[in-house]
Write a protein that holds these residues in place. Structure first.
Motif, short mmCIF file in Angstrom:
data_model
loop_
_atom_site.label_atom_id
_atom_site.label_comp_id
_atom_site.label_asym_id
_atom_site.label_seq_id
_atom_site.Cartn_x
_atom_site.Cartn_y
_atom_site.Cartn_z
N GLY A 421 -17.01 15.54 8.44
CA GLY A 421 -16.43 16.52 9.36
C GLY A 421 -17.14 16.63 10.68
O GLY A 421 -16.52 16.86 11.70
N PRO A 423 -21.25 15.49 12.74
CA PRO A 423 -22.55 14.89 12.50
C PRO A 423 -23.37 15.86 11.66
O PRO A 423 -23.31 17.07 11.87
CB PRO A 423 -23.15 14.78 13.91
CG PRO A 423 -22.01 14.93 14.87
CD PRO A 423 -20.98 15.76 14.16
N ASP A 445 -22.97 9.88 4.47
CA ASP A 445 -22.50 10.59 5.66
C ASP A 445 -21.30 9.80 6.17
O ASP A 445 -21.44 8.75 6.80
CB ASP A 445 -23.63 10.63 6.69
CG ASP A 445 -23.21 11.26 8.01
OD1 ASP A 445 -22.03 11.64 8.16
OD2 ASP A 445 -24.07 11.35 8.91
N THR A 446 -20.11 10.27 5.83
CA THR A 446 -18.89 9.51 6.07
C THR A 446 -18.24 9.93 7.39
O THR A 446 -17.82 11.07 7.54
CB THR A 446 -17.88 9.74 4.94
OG1 THR A 446 -17.57 11.14 4.87
CG2 THR A 446 -18.43 9.29 3.59
N GLN A 449 -11.54 10.07 10.53
CA GLN A 449 -10.64 11.01 11.21
C GLN A 449 -9.30 11.09 10.48
O GLN A 449 -8.97 10.18 9.71
CB GLN A 449 -10.35 10.49 12.63
CG GLN A 449 -11.57 10.19 13.44
CD GLN A 449 -11.19 9.57 14.78
OE1 GLN A 449 -10.64 8.48 14.83
NE2 GLN A 449 -11.49 10.27 15.86
N THR A 450 -8.53 12.13 10.79
CA THR A 450 -7.17 12.23 10.26
C THR A 450 -6.46 10.90 10.52
O THR A 450 -5.74 10.38 9.67
CB THR A 450 -6.41 13.37 10.97
OG1 THR A 450 -7.17 14.57 10.81
CG2 THR A 450 -5.03 13.56 10.40
N ASP A 534 -14.70 9.66 20.12
CA ASP A 534 -16.08 10.02 19.84
C ASP A 534 -17.02 9.06 20.56
O ASP A 534 -16.66 7.92 20.84
CB ASP A 534 -16.37 9.93 18.33
CG ASP A 534 -15.74 11.07 17.56
OD1 ASP A 534 -16.16 12.21 17.77
OD2 ASP A 534 -14.82 10.82 16.77
N ARG A 549 -17.66 14.28 20.06
CA ARG A 549 -16.53 13.97 20.93
C ARG A 549 -17.04 13.58 22.31
O ARG A 549 -18.04 14.14 22.79
CB ARG A 549 -15.60 15.18 21.04
CG ARG A 549 -15.12 15.71 19.71
CD ARG A 549 -14.28 14.75 18.94
NE ARG A 549 -13.10 14.34 19.69
CZ ARG A 549 -12.29 13.36 19.29
NH1 ARG A 549 -12.55 12.69 18.17
NH2 ARG A 549 -11.25 13.05 20.01
N LYS A 643 -15.00 23.05 12.02
CA LYS A 643 -15.55 22.41 13.22
C LYS A 643 -15.76 23.46 14.30
O LYS A 643 -14.90 24.30 14.53
CB LYS A 643 -14.60 21.35 13.74
CG LYS A 643 -14.58 20.13 12.86
CD LYS A 643 -13.83 19.02 13.57
CE LYS A 643 -13.00 18.19 12.61
NZ LYS A 643 -13.71 17.64 11.49
C1 6R9 Z 1 -12.34 13.51 8.28
C2 6R9 Z 1 -12.22 14.45 9.42
C3 6R9 Z 1 -12.33 13.93 13.01
C4 6R9 Z 1 -13.52 14.16 13.91
C5 6R9 Z 1 -14.14 12.88 14.38
C6 6R9 Z 1 -15.57 13.33 14.67
C7 6R9 Z 1 -15.84 14.34 13.57
C8 6R9 Z 1 -15.96 13.57 11.15
C9 6R9 Z 1 -18.01 12.89 10.99
C10 6R9 Z 1 -17.78 13.29 12.33
C11 6R9 Z 1 -19.94 12.71 12.90
C12 6R9 Z 1 -19.32 12.38 10.66
N1 6R9 Z 1 -16.49 13.73 12.38
N2 6R9 Z 1 -16.87 13.07 10.30
N3 6R9 Z 1 -18.74 13.21 13.27
N4 6R9 Z 1 -20.24 12.31 11.66
N5 6R9 Z 1 -19.64 11.98 9.42
O1 6R9 Z 1 -13.08 15.26 9.65
O2 6R9 Z 1 -11.07 14.30 10.18
O3 6R9 Z 1 -10.46 16.60 11.01
O4 6R9 Z 1 -9.45 14.50 12.02
O5 6R9 Z 1 -11.84 15.14 12.46
O6 6R9 Z 1 -14.56 14.84 13.20
O7 6R9 Z 1 -15.64 13.97 15.89
O8 6R9 Z 1 -13.47 12.38 15.51
P1 6R9 Z 1 -10.63 15.18 11.42
#
Ligand code: 6R9
Length: 682
Positions: A421, A423, A445-446, A449-450, A534, A549, A643
């Motif tokens: 979701g 960092p 740490d995955t 994005q949608t 990002d 972002r 977020k």
């Molecule tokens: C799965 C999800 C996507 C945005 C993505 C980024 C942030 C998600 C992250 C991360 C750093 C991680 N993001 N995982 N940033 N490390 N492990 O969250 O989808 O709701 O579409 O958000 O979330 O900025 O571009 P979504």
């Protein structure tokens, strides 16, 4: 000295699908050199009614200057994803295996569903949908809490080729209406209401308001199917307008009984009444691999939400494969993802990924704080959870209460801990690693994005050396690239825009109703690449660090800084629970840092604290990064998925009350408080 690299524990590697970096590197190379072969091998475990033709396995165009963007996997093949998730597993002997342990908001509410029973229920509900005139390609809106019926509803749609569009049951009626209007859905599935923690959510009322609004704006949803989820008293009352005394006087039920459910004859029907006579068999509708499976709205930085569209075949392959390798799921394991099905994480890693692997999952309706702050750990203990997947925001919220709530429970079954979701800041990472994982678990740490459908940057638990805060390396089939402002590729260490050079099977195919918006949003800035929006940094080991972002970057006196870096430093202070940083115009420096800080529970916000924080940033990042302002934030404005909405914080910093669309904001009240606490820059 804090370690910077953590090796997977041998107890995890031993049981892992991929236990050495050599194995990862070989598989990765194959996935890039011969993607058709790599994914065709994976496709073999699934049922294809019409097999894919090797010559048409994969085609794409990512270069907008050469023609329209398109992405196609296994074009011409036909299948049914529900068949692959349920019938296939039952045929393979998993009929009696638990698909979901359901844990309600109230710890006394729980149940379970086997693969066989889930299949029967899905068939029955698919027949109900058919009886309401739903057929292939029709959109069905879902606005539900985390209950077993939501899984049944999702899979029933996919069984008949209908396209589900889930809207998180926390969105306001107006935002929900906007999404239903855009998707032109035929049917809506909801519940009478739901308890979240101590709060009663009147979902049917919100649906009614949304349906009313849709109608006014020219789209009429034909049917609304309502699951009876609140205690029965409320239901008997709502249907004939009188309260039927059933002798139950428990406080919760009484409270629910005060809640009248509005009803529109001819449009509204009860789930249980429709299900009563429905047959438990329903032949699946075979659909093309590139036929739509679902759409999911994600907020655009400007304008209306974007209906991200995913298709069937590629999404199945990708959800299944990422789930298997990233969580190292083994038969007999119990897996739990805390995400709501209203988000992409819930789609891919509560529903499709686990079921494609015949996994047993926990489905949790409540919150981490109800009835107490140890609820998550209570559930891990109760179901002996092996893989646990949550968001940094939840971890930070739980860290505030210290280690005691965790220590009350045995977490010894845990092996893999996932984060998604945002960092993950190193403090949260270390807490997760030490207090939850007892230094034995791998942290994945995955980053995704949608739009990406599944994980794209992630460690693998059995082999990837971990660095707190880094999403590490690409998953199979994914080719990440860093670009500078001019679109030039940065090789080796450096920082830039995170883009991808080639599609993997799970990437979205278009934005519903606007392929043009899809092309401009993701492919226009840098022709030839999918642009994530990002930023990221690559270190000497080739590890990727997502910095947030790209609009969260700022330039202080000529120094490029990511707000994430400063946030990480602020939240490393032992008195700080959470911090968010935005850029603010400055007459001399160009831009400067305006910081919002939430202290830990019971800690006072003092000048001593702000002085310490400024000093810390100066020492850690450099004098140019010294915050101009540190404002007390009792809490931060967040989206319902957790977020931080920096857009709103920027408005606070600028004292601009025109804050725009707040439909995704979880708690609107905090915005006013922040405006009142605002500090003027001298
Ligand atoms: C799965 C999800 C996507 C945005 C993505 C980024 C942030 C998600 C992250 C991360 C750093 C991680 N993001 N995982 N940033 N490390 N492990 O969250 O989808 O709701 O579409 O958000 O979330 O900025 O571009 P979504």
């Amino acid at each position: 000295m804090v370690k910077t690299v953590y090796m997977p524990d041998p107890s995890v590697s031993r049981k892992s699908h991929i236990s050495t970096m050599k194995q990862y590197a070989d598989m990765y190379k194959r996935s890039i050199d011969t993607p058709e072969e790599f994914w065709a091998d994976i496709a073999k475990q699934f049922h294809w009614e019409t097999p894919a033709s090797p010559s048409k396995f994969f085609s794409y165009n990512f270069d907008i200057t050469k023609g329209p963007i398109h992405i196609k996997w296994m074009e011409g093949a036909t299948t049914n994803i529900c068949y692959n998730l349920l019938d296939r597993n039952v045929k393979n002997g998993l009929g009696d295996k638990i698909a979901y342990y359901w844990e309600g908001n109230d710890p006394d509410d729980y149940s379970r569903l086997t693969y066989r029973k889930l299949l029967e229920e899905v068939c029955r509900f698919a027949n109900v949908l058919k009886s309401k005139g739903v057929s292939k390609g029709d959109r069905v809106a879902i606005y539900m809490p985390m209950i077993l019926e939501v899984i049944i509803a999702i899979l029933a749609c996919s069984r008949i080729g209908a396209v589900h569009t889930i809207v998180f049951a926390g969105f306001s009626a107006d935002s929900f209406a906007e999404r239903m209007l855009d998707s032109k859905c035929k049917v809506l599935i909801t519940t009478d209401g739901a308890w979240r923690g101590q709060k009663l959510l009147c979902l049917k009322e919100i649906c009614d308001a949304a349906l009313e609004r849709c109608k006014k704006l020219g789209h009429e949803v034909e049917t609304c199917i309502v699951v009876e989820h609140l205690p029965r008293l409320s239901v008997s009352q709502s249907r004939n307008g009188t309260v039927e005394e059933n002798g139950d006087t428990s406080q919760e039920k009484r409270k629910a009984s005060e809640h009248k459910i509005p009803w529109t004859e001819g449009r509204d029907v009860w789930w249980h009444e429709e299900m009563e006579g429905a047959s438990t068999s329903c032949y699946p509708v075979w659909v093309g691999a590139e036929d739509p499976l679902f759409m999911l709205y994600t907020s655009g930085s400007t304008g209306k939400p974007k209906g991200v569209l995913h298709t069937t075949g590629g999404y199945l392959l990708y959800a299944a494969t990422t789930f298997k390798y990233v969580f190292d799921y083994r038969p007999g394991d119990v897996y739990w993802c805390t995400a709501d099905v209203g988000w992409i994480t819930g789609h891919t890693y509560v529903v499709y990924g686990p079921l494609a692997n015949g996994a047993t999952s926990v489905l949790f309706e409540g919150t981490p704080f109800h009835p107490d702050n140890d609820r998550y750990w209570m559930i891990v203990h109760k179901y002996r959870v092996n893989q646990f997947y949550t968001a940094p925001t939840a971890l930070r919220a739980l860290m505030k209460f210290g280690d005691e709530p965790v220590k009350k429970h045995s977490l010894s079954t845990l092996q893999v801990l996932g984060s998604v979701g945002e960092p993950i800041n190193p403090e949260a990472w270390h807490w997760y690693y030490k207090v939850i994982g007892h230094e034995k678990c791998s942290i994945v740490d995955t980053f995704w994005q949608t739009e990406t459908g599944g994980h794209v940057l992630t460690p693998l638990p059995g082999c990837t050396p971990m660095k707190p805060g880094s999403a590490t390396l690409p998953f199979f089939g994914v080719l990440p690239v860093l670009l500078d402002e001019n679109g030039k590729e940065i090789r080796g260490p450096g920082e830039g825009y995170l883009v991808f050079r080639r599609p993997w099977p799970g990437i979205m195919r278009t934005l519903f109703g606007s392929h043009e918006r899809f092309e401009t949003t993701y492919f226009k800035k840098f022709p030839g690449y999918y642009c994530t929006g990002d930023g990221a940094r690559r270190d000497e080991d080739g590890y990727l660090w997502v910095t947030g972002r790209v609009d969260d970057m700022l330039n202080v006196s000529g120094h490029l800084l990511s707000t994430a870096e400063v946030e990480a430093t602020l939240s490393a202070h032992p008195s700080v629970a959470e911090a968010a940083v935005v850029s603010q115009a400055h007459p001399i420096k160009g831009e400067c840092l305006y910081c919002f800080v939430t202290p830990n529970e019971g800690t006072e916000f003092t000048t001593k604290l702000t002085d310490e924080l400024k000093k810390k940033v100066r020492e850690k990042i450099g004098p140019f990064a010294t915050p101009e302002v540190i404002q007390h934030a009792p809490s931060l404005p967040k989206t319902r998925s957790g977020k931080i909405m920096r857009r709103i914080l920027r408005k606070v910093a600028q004292n601009d009350r025109d804050i725009g669309d707040v439909s995704t904001l979880a708690d609107e009240g905090i915005v006013e408080t922040l405006f009142q606490n605002r500090i003027e820059i001298k």
